[in-house]
Scaffold this motif. Structure first.
Motif, PDB file in Angstrom:
ATOM      1  N   GLN A 210      13.479  10.081   7.621  1.00 48.75           N
ATOM      2  CA  GLN A 210      14.445   9.248   6.910  1.00 48.75           C
ATOM      3  C   GLN A 210      14.531   7.871   7.568  1.00 48.75           C
ATOM      4  O   GLN A 210      14.532   7.767   8.803  1.00 48.75           O
ATOM      5  N   PHE A 211      14.677   6.853   6.715  1.00 49.34           N
ATOM      6  CA  PHE A 211      14.724   5.480   7.201  1.00 49.34           C
ATOM      7  C   PHE A 211      15.869   4.742   6.511  1.00 49.34           C
ATOM      8  O   PHE A 211      16.205   5.029   5.362  1.00 49.34           O
ATOM      9  N   PRO A 212      16.451   3.776   7.218  1.00 55.45           N
ATOM     10  CA  PRO A 212      17.611   3.088   6.650  1.00 55.45           C
ATOM     11  C   PRO A 212      17.268   2.074   5.567  1.00 55.45           C
ATOM     12  O   PRO A 212      18.164   1.591   4.868  1.00 55.45           O
ATOM     13  N   SER A 213      15.991   1.742   5.443  1.00 53.08           N
ATOM     14  CA  SER A 213      15.598   0.734   4.454  1.00 53.08           C
ATOM     15  C   SER A 213      14.173   0.986   3.990  1.00 53.08           C
ATOM     16  O   SER A 213      13.397   1.691   4.670  1.00 53.08           O
ATOM     17  N   ILE A 214      13.817   0.373   2.861  1.00 56.06           N
ATOM     18  CA  ILE A 214      12.436   0.426   2.396  1.00 56.06           C
ATOM     19  C   ILE A 214      11.519  -0.229   3.428  1.00 56.06           C
ATOM     20  O   ILE A 214      10.432   0.262   3.728  1.00 56.06           O
ATOM     21  N   GLU A 215      11.985  -1.347   3.943  1.00 58.33           N
ATOM     22  CA  GLU A 215      11.198  -2.076   4.933  1.00 58.33           C
ATOM     23  C   GLU A 215      10.819  -1.167   6.110  1.00 58.33           C
ATOM     24  O   GLU A 215       9.661  -1.124   6.537  1.00 58.33           O
ATOM     25  N   ALA A 216      11.805  -0.453   6.609  1.00 55.71           N
ATOM     26  CA  ALA A 216      11.554   0.425   7.755  1.00 55.71           C
ATOM     27  C   ALA A 216      10.626   1.574   7.381  1.00 55.71           C
ATOM     28  O   ALA A 216       9.753   1.962   8.171  1.00 55.71           O
ATOM     29  N   ALA A 217      10.801   2.106   6.188  1.00 57.03           N
ATOM     30  CA  ALA A 217       9.948   3.220   5.758  1.00 57.03           C
ATOM     31  C   ALA A 217       8.512   2.764   5.576  1.00 57.03           C
ATOM     32  O   ALA A 217       7.568   3.441   6.020  1.00 57.03           O
ATOM     33  N   VAL A 218       8.336   1.615   4.939  1.00 51.81           N
ATOM     34  CA  VAL A 218       6.978   1.084   4.727  1.00 51.81           C
ATOM     35  C   VAL A 218       6.342   0.756   6.071  1.00 51.81           C
ATOM     36  O   VAL A 218       5.171   1.076   6.326  1.00 51.81           O
ATOM     37  N   HIS A 219       7.119   0.144   6.947  1.00 54.51           N
ATOM     38  CA  HIS A 219       6.604  -0.219   8.264  1.00 54.51           C
ATOM     39  C   HIS A 219       6.186   1.013   9.060  1.00 54.51           C
ATOM     40  O   HIS A 219       5.239   0.978   9.851  1.00 54.51           O
ATOM     41  N   SER A 220       6.883   2.119   8.861  1.00 57.55           N
ATOM     42  CA  SER A 220       6.553   3.340   9.608  1.00 57.55           C
ATOM     43  C   SER A 220       5.150   3.834   9.284  1.00 57.55           C
ATOM     44  O   SER A 220       4.471   4.397  10.142  1.00 57.55           O
ATOM     45  N   PHE A 221       4.713   3.617   8.050  1.00 58.84           N
ATOM     46  CA  PHE A 221       3.343   4.008   7.695  1.00 58.84           C
ATOM     47  C   PHE A 221       2.345   3.109   8.405  1.00 58.84           C
ATOM     48  O   PHE A 221       1.329   3.575   8.924  1.00 58.84           O
ATOM     49  N   ALA A 222       2.636   1.836   8.436  1.00 62.36           N
ATOM     50  CA  ALA A 222       1.727   0.897   9.098  1.00 62.36           C
ATOM     51  C   ALA A 222       1.648   1.198  10.587  1.00 62.36           C
ATOM     52  O   ALA A 222       0.573   1.156  11.187  1.00 62.36           O
ATOM     53  N   ALA A 223       2.799   1.538  11.166  1.00 64.36           N
ATOM     54  CA  ALA A 223       2.837   1.808  12.605  1.00 64.36           C
ATOM     55  C   ALA A 223       2.057   3.060  12.963  1.00 64.36           C
ATOM     56  O   ALA A 223       1.567   3.204  14.079  1.00 64.36           O
ATOM     57  N   ALA A 224       1.959   3.997  11.993  1.00 66.91           N
ATOM     58  CA  ALA A 224       1.295   5.277  12.260  1.00 66.91           C
ATOM     59  C   ALA A 224      -0.218   5.182  12.146  1.00 66.91           C
ATOM     60  O   ALA A 224      -0.929   6.112  12.478  1.00 66.91           O
ATOM     61  N   ARG A 225      -0.714   4.046  11.623  1.00 66.88           N
ATOM     62  CA  ARG A 225      -2.171   3.926  11.433  1.00 66.88           C
ATOM     63  C   ARG A 225      -2.933   3.943  12.738  1.00 66.88           C
ATOM     64  O   ARG A 225      -2.457   3.469  13.737  1.00 66.88           O
TER      65      ARG A 225
ATOM     66  N   GLY B 231       0.779  -1.227   0.000  1.00 67.04           N
ATOM     67  CA  GLY B 231       0.000   0.000   0.000  1.00 67.04           C
ATOM     68  C   GLY B 231       0.813   1.281   0.000  1.00 67.04           C
ATOM     69  O   GLY B 231       0.262   2.372   0.031  1.00 67.04           O
ATOM     70  N   VAL B 232       2.120   1.132  -0.034  1.00 74.28           N
ATOM     71  CA  VAL B 232       3.008   2.293  -0.082  1.00 74.28           C
ATOM     72  C   VAL B 232       3.639   2.361  -1.473  1.00 74.28           C
ATOM     73  O   VAL B 232       4.068   1.342  -2.023  1.00 74.28           O
ATOM     74  N   THR B 233       3.683   3.563  -2.009  1.00 71.33           N
ATOM     75  CA  THR B 233       4.292   3.758  -3.329  1.00 71.33           C
ATOM     76  C   THR B 233       5.765   4.111  -3.149  1.00 71.33           C
ATOM     77  O   THR B 233       6.099   5.063  -2.434  1.00 71.33           O
ATOM     78  N   VAL B 234       6.620   3.326  -3.792  1.00 71.59           N
ATOM     79  CA  VAL B 234       8.063   3.533  -3.666  1.00 71.59           C
ATOM     80  C   VAL B 234       8.589   4.076  -4.993  1.00 71.59           C
ATOM     81  O   VAL B 234       8.420   3.462  -6.045  1.00 71.59           O
ATOM     82  N   VAL B 235       9.209   5.228  -4.924  1.00 70.68           N
ATOM     83  CA  VAL B 235       9.751   5.894  -6.113  1.00 70.68           C
ATOM     84  C   VAL B 235      11.275   5.906  -6.005  1.00 70.68           C
ATOM     85  O   VAL B 235      11.822   6.388  -4.998  1.00 70.68           O
TER      86      VAL B 235
END
Lengths: 115, 152
Positions: free
Chosen positions: A100-115, A8-12
Motif C-alpha cells: 500500500q502506498f499513500p499516493s499514485i506517485e509513490a506506488a509508481v515510483h516503487s515499481f521503478a525502484a524495484a527494477r 509504464g504502470v497501469t493505474v486502475v
C-alpha cells in the motif's frame, strides 16, 4: 473503471465507493483483461473506495494470482487505501500480500525502484 | 428504549438487494445504539451474511430473503433466511484468525480467492451459525452489546 498509464504502470481507479458483489465481476474482468493484454505493473487507486467485502477481495486476489503465474515479477499495488478498506485487508491479512502506498506517485515510483 | 425490539425486511433474492438489505440492518442496529454497529466492519459482516446466503444456494427466480434483526437483554441477533434454500447452509465457521499466512512468507498462489466471508462475520459477531426457522434456512449472527451502565 478508469484506466490510465503512468510511466509504464497501469493505474486502475474504480468509480464508485464500493467494491462488493455488484461490482467485483467488473473489477476482476478489467484486471484480467489488462493482464492478458500484457500489463504487468498495476496500481489500484482507491481514494473513493470506502467499502470492500470478500467479493472485492476475491477479485483482487484472483487477478494477482493470474499475474504472478504469468510473471512472478509483476505486481498489483494499492494507493490511497482508506482506513475502512485497510481494516478489512488486515482482518484477512491481505495487507501482507498487497503493498500500500499513500499516493499514485509513490506506488509508481516503487515499481521503478524495484527494477 | 424498549427492552425488546424486532424488525424484518424482505427483499428479492438477488445480488442487487444486498445493499438495501444491509443498509436496513445496519441503520436499525445503529438506531438501537448498538456500540458495535459503529464499527465499519459491522456493515461488512452484515453484507457477508447476506451475500453468503445468496451465493451458496442455487436460485430459481427471486425467491425472497428475510432479513431479521432482534434485540433483547443486550443480545443482538441478525438472521438472514433464504426461501430458496432447500437445506441448512453448510458453514465451516472458523474458530480463529485467517491462517493461510501465519507461517511466515506464503506464495501468492497459496492465498485463497474466496472463503473470507466467515472470517469477516466473525470479526464482529462471536456467534455465527447456520439456522433454520419456520422451515427457512439461513445464517444467524449474534453478539452481546456493551452494557451502557458499565461504561458510565
Amino acid at each position: 473503471m478508469n484506466v490510465t498509464k503512468d510511466r509504464g504502470v497501469t493505474v486502475v481507479m474504480p468509480e464508485g465507493p464500493r467494491l462488493d458483489a455488484e461490482v467485483a465481476g467488473s473489477l476482476r474482468s478489467t484486471l484480467l483483461q489488462l493482464i492478458a493484454d500484457g500489463d504487468r505493473r498495476l496500481v489500484l487507486d482507491l481514494p473513493a473506495v470506502t467499502f470492500i467485502d470478500s467479493s472485492g477481495l476475491g477479485a483482487l486476489v484472483s487477478a494477482l494470482k493470474r499475474l504472478k503465474q504469468l510473471d512472478p515479477a509483476g505486481d498489483i499495488r494499492l494507493a490511497h487505501v482508506q482506513p475502512s478498506v485497510r481494516a478489512v485487508l488486515e482482518v484477512i491479512r491481505l495487507n501482507r500480500v498487497f503493498s500500500q502506498f499513500p499516493s499514485i506517485e509513490a506506488a509508481v515510483h516503487s515499481f521503478a525502484a524495484a527494477r | 428504549m424498549s427492552n425488546r425490539f424486532a424488525a424484518t425486511l424482505t427483499v428479492p433474492g438477488r445480488i442487487e438487494s444486498v445493499r438495501t438489505a444491509a443498509a436496513f440492518l445496519v441503520e436499525t442496529a445503529r438506531s438501537l445504539k448498538i456500540d458495535a454497529a459503529g464499527n465499519h466492519l459491522f456493515e461488512v459482516a452484515i453484507v457477508e451474511a447476506i451475500t453468503n446466503a445468496l451465493q451458496h444456494t442455487p436460485r430459481d427466480g427471486d425467491a425472497p430473503l428475510h432479513c431479521e434483526i432482534e434485540f433483547a437483554d443486550r443480545r443482538l441477533v441478525i438472521r438472514v433466511l433464504d426461501e430458496a434454500a432447500r437445506a441448512p447452509l453448510a458453514l465451516a465457521v472458523p474458530s480463529g484468525a485467517v491462517t493461510w499466512s501465519s507461517g511466515g512468507e506464503s506464495s501468492v498462489q497459496d492465498v485463497p480467492e474466496s472463503g473470507y466471508g466467515l472470517y469477516l462475520m466473525r470479526a464482529i459477531f462471536p456467534e455465527v451459525r447456520a439456522v433454520t426457522r419456520d422451515g427457512r434456512h439461513g445464517v444467524e449472527l449474534a453478539l452481546l452489546a456493551a452494557d451502557p451502565a458499565a461504561e458510565s
